[in-house]
Design a protein around this motif. Structure first.
Motif, PDB file in Angstrom:
ATOM      1  N   ALA A  56      61.144   9.275  48.842  1.00 25.38           N
ATOM      2  CA  ALA A  56      60.670   9.185  47.457  1.00 25.38           C
ATOM      3  C   ALA A  56      60.550   7.729  46.998  1.00 25.38           C
ATOM      4  CB  ALA A  56      61.599   9.969  46.533  1.00 25.38           C
ATOM      5  N   MET A  57      61.467   6.877  47.425  1.00 28.89           N
ATOM      6  CA  MET A  57      61.390   5.455  47.062  1.00 28.89           C
ATOM      7  C   MET A  57      60.130   4.829  47.647  1.00 28.89           C
ATOM      8  SD  MET A  57      65.375   4.215  47.378  1.00 28.89           S
ATOM      9  CE  MET A  57      64.977   2.496  47.246  1.00 28.89           C
ATOM     10  N   MET A  58      59.856   5.125  48.907  1.00 32.46           N
ATOM     11  CA  MET A  58      58.660   4.561  49.543  1.00 32.46           C
ATOM     12  C   MET A  58      57.391   5.082  48.886  1.00 32.46           C
ATOM     13  SD  MET A  58      59.653   4.255  53.559  1.00 32.46           S
ATOM     14  CE  MET A  58      60.697   5.683  53.762  1.00 32.46           C
ATOM     15  N   GLN A  59      57.371   6.364  48.541  1.00 37.84           N
ATOM     16  CA  GLN A  59      56.204   6.919  47.846  1.00 37.84           C
ATOM     17  C   GLN A  59      56.030   6.251  46.485  1.00 37.84           C
ATOM     18  OE1 GLN A  59      57.156  11.105  47.903  1.00 37.84           O
ATOM     19  NE2 GLN A  59      55.911  11.459  49.723  1.00 37.84           N
ATOM     20  N   GLY A  60      57.110   6.066  45.761  1.00 33.40           N
ATOM     21  CA  GLY A  60      57.050   5.422  44.447  1.00 33.40           C
ATOM     22  C   GLY A  60      56.527   4.003  44.526  1.00 33.40           C
ATOM     23  N   MET A  61      56.931   3.307  45.554  1.00 35.46           N
ATOM     24  CA  MET A  61      56.513   1.909  45.703  1.00 35.46           C
ATOM     25  C   MET A  61      55.029   1.773  46.028  1.00 35.46           C
ATOM     26  SD  MET A  61      59.024   0.055  44.859  1.00 35.46           S
ATOM     27  CE  MET A  61      58.464  -1.537  45.367  1.00 35.46           C
ATOM     28  N   MET A  62      54.361   2.884  46.336  1.00 39.09           N
ATOM     29  CA  MET A  62      52.932   2.839  46.638  1.00 39.09           C
ATOM     30  C   MET A  62      52.070   2.827  45.374  1.00 39.09           C
ATOM     31  SD  MET A  62      52.937   2.490  49.808  1.00 39.09           S
ATOM     32  CE  MET A  62      51.183   2.581  50.062  1.00 39.09           C
ATOM     33  N   ASP A  63      52.669   2.998  44.195  1.00 39.06           N
ATOM     34  CA  ASP A  63      51.884   2.955  42.967  1.00 39.06           C
ATOM     35  C   ASP A  63      51.208   1.595  42.871  1.00 39.06           C
ATOM     36  OD1 ASP A  63      51.266   2.554  40.032  1.00 39.06           O
ATOM     37  OD2 ASP A  63      52.094   4.587  39.966  1.00 39.06           O
ATOM     38  N   ASP A  65      50.333  -0.097  40.370  1.00 48.90           N
ATOM     39  CA  ASP A  65      50.913  -0.917  39.297  1.00 48.90           C
ATOM     40  C   ASP A  65      52.310  -1.345  39.752  1.00 48.90           C
ATOM     41  OD1 ASP A  65      52.662  -1.497  37.025  1.00 48.90           O
ATOM     42  OD2 ASP A  65      50.981  -0.866  35.773  1.00 48.90           O
ATOM     43  N   PRO A  66      52.542  -2.651  39.939  1.00 48.83           N
ATOM     44  CA  PRO A  66      53.831  -3.097  40.472  1.00 48.83           C
ATOM     45  C   PRO A  66      55.021  -2.712  39.590  1.00 48.83           C
ATOM     46  CG  PRO A  66      52.470  -4.980  39.849  1.00 48.83           C
ATOM     47  CD  PRO A  66      51.621  -3.763  39.707  1.00 48.83           C
ATOM     48  N   ASP A  67      54.812  -2.678  38.268  1.00 52.04           N
ATOM     49  CA  ASP A  67      55.912  -2.308  37.381  1.00 52.04           C
ATOM     50  C   ASP A  67      56.268  -0.833  37.546  1.00 52.04           C
ATOM     51  OD1 ASP A  67      56.021  -4.913  36.357  1.00 52.04           O
ATOM     52  OD2 ASP A  67      54.512  -4.447  34.839  1.00 52.04           O
ATOM     53  N   LEU A  68      55.237   0.014  37.594  1.00 53.31           N
ATOM     54  CA  LEU A  68      55.477   1.442  37.805  1.00 53.31           C
ATOM     55  C   LEU A  68      56.042   1.687  39.198  1.00 53.31           C
ATOM     56  CD1 LEU A  68      52.449   3.206  36.084  1.00 53.31           C
ATOM     57  CD2 LEU A  68      54.873   3.482  35.537  1.00 53.31           C
ATOM     58  N   LYS A  72      59.415   3.705  39.698  1.00 57.15           N
ATOM     59  CA  LYS A  72      59.429   4.945  40.480  1.00 57.15           C
ATOM     60  C   LYS A  72      60.406   4.841  41.654  1.00 57.15           C
ATOM     61  CE  LYS A  72      54.754   6.493  39.332  1.00 57.15           C
ATOM     62  NZ  LYS A  72      53.398   6.742  39.882  1.00 57.15           N
ATOM     63  N   GLY A  73      60.441   3.687  42.290  1.00 64.52           N
ATOM     64  CA  GLY A  73      61.393   3.478  43.378  1.00 64.52           C
ATOM     65  C   GLY A  73      62.828   3.561  42.885  1.00 64.52           C
ATOM     66  N   MET A  74      63.072   2.970  41.723  1.00 64.12           N
ATOM     67  CA  MET A  74      64.418   3.008  41.161  1.00 64.12           C
ATOM     68  C   MET A  74      64.801   4.405  40.698  1.00 64.12           C
ATOM     69  SD  MET A  74      65.805   0.235  41.799  1.00 64.12           S
ATOM     70  CE  MET A  74      67.339   0.613  40.959  1.00 64.12           C
ATOM     71  N   LYS A 118      60.831   5.549  30.480  1.00 68.15           N
ATOM     72  CA  LYS A 118      60.002   4.343  30.568  1.00 68.15           C
ATOM     73  C   LYS A 118      58.750   4.610  31.387  1.00 68.15           C
ATOM     74  CE  LYS A 118      63.844   1.207  29.947  1.00 68.15           C
ATOM     75  NZ  LYS A 118      64.753   0.267  30.565  1.00 68.15           N
ATOM     76  N   ILE A 119      58.876   5.386  32.459  1.00 65.97           N
ATOM     77  CA  ILE A 119      57.709   5.725  33.282  1.00 65.97           C
ATOM     78  C   ILE A 119      56.717   6.535  32.454  1.00 65.97           C
ATOM     79  CG2 ILE A 119      56.916   7.116  35.253  1.00 65.97           C
ATOM     80  CD1 ILE A 119      59.560   6.263  36.675  1.00 65.97           C
ATOM     81  N   ARG A 120      57.219   7.522  31.711  1.00 68.67           N
ATOM     82  CA  ARG A 120      56.327   8.329  30.871  1.00 68.67           C
ATOM     83  C   ARG A 120      55.633   7.460  29.830  1.00 68.67           C
ATOM     84  NH1 ARG A 120      60.630  11.949  31.414  1.00 68.67           N
ATOM     85  NH2 ARG A 120      61.565  11.308  29.435  1.00 68.67           N
ATOM     86  N   LYS A 121      56.323   6.499  29.290  1.00 65.74           N
ATOM     87  CA  LYS A 121      55.771   5.604  28.268  1.00 65.74           C
ATOM     88  C   LYS A 121      54.684   4.705  28.858  1.00 65.74           C
ATOM     89  CE  LYS A 121      57.212   2.277  24.793  1.00 65.74           C
ATOM     90  NZ  LYS A 121      58.337   1.521  24.214  1.00 65.74           N
ATOM     91  N   GLU A 122      54.855   4.268  30.107  1.00 65.31           N
ATOM     92  CA  GLU A 122      53.906   3.350  30.764  1.00 65.31           C
ATOM     93  C   GLU A 122      52.613   4.042  31.175  1.00 65.31           C
ATOM     94  OE1 GLU A 122      53.982  -0.042  31.591  1.00 65.31           O
ATOM     95  OE2 GLU A 122      55.674  -0.128  30.205  1.00 65.31           O
ATOM     96  N   ARG A 123      52.672   5.332  31.383  1.00 64.45           N
ATOM     97  CA  ARG A 123      51.484   6.053  31.876  1.00 64.45           C
ATOM     98  C   ARG A 123      50.437   6.133  30.842  1.00 64.45           C
ATOM     99  NH1 ARG A 123      54.181  10.832  35.458  1.00 64.45           N
ATOM    100  NH2 ARG A 123      54.712   9.518  37.150  1.00 64.45           N
TER     101      ARG A 123
END
Length: 123
Positions: A56-63, A65-68, A72-74, A118-123
């Protein structure tokens, strides 16, 4: 306590980045190549949680947007800590470990809720 130390050692190995070096697959092994046959329930639960978390961390890091990507990784990292804590709560016989696992679970659930907001807010 020995089981908890073994699980912590396995977590340290996974966190060290040695996972690709251990990747072998095969019967009785996890994706990291560790022999799961000889592990107790706490180690198995922790290893399963770490493998899920790492994916899941690796998938999240593929976004793109570097902030997202970081958030997502965290989020996956915090969920992994919750899952590993649940394994310790369920399987540890040491009350000190169980107490620390409960504390860790609560802290990471709080952090996970905050970062998900925060993720929901950024989307």
């Amino acid at each position: 306590m020995k089981a908890a130390r073994t699980a912590l050692l396995a977590m340290a190995i996974m966190a060290s980045g040695a996972t690709p070096l251990l990747a072998q697959g095969g019967h009785g092994t996890s994706m990291s190549g560790m022999d799961m046959k000889n592990m107790g329930p706490l180690q198995k639960g922790s290893m399963e949680a770490m493998e899920k978390m790492n994916k899941a961390m690796m998938q999240g890091m593929m976004d793109p947007d570097p902030d997202l990507a970081w958030m997502k990784g965290m989020a996956a990292h915090h969920q992994g800590a919750v899952d590993m804590s649940e394994a310790a709560i369920k399987h540890s016989k040491d009350e000190t470990v169980v107490k620390e696992a409960r504390k860790t679970k609560e802290e990471n659930e709080k952090s996970l809720r905050e970062i998900q907001a925060k993720i929901r807010k950024e989307r």
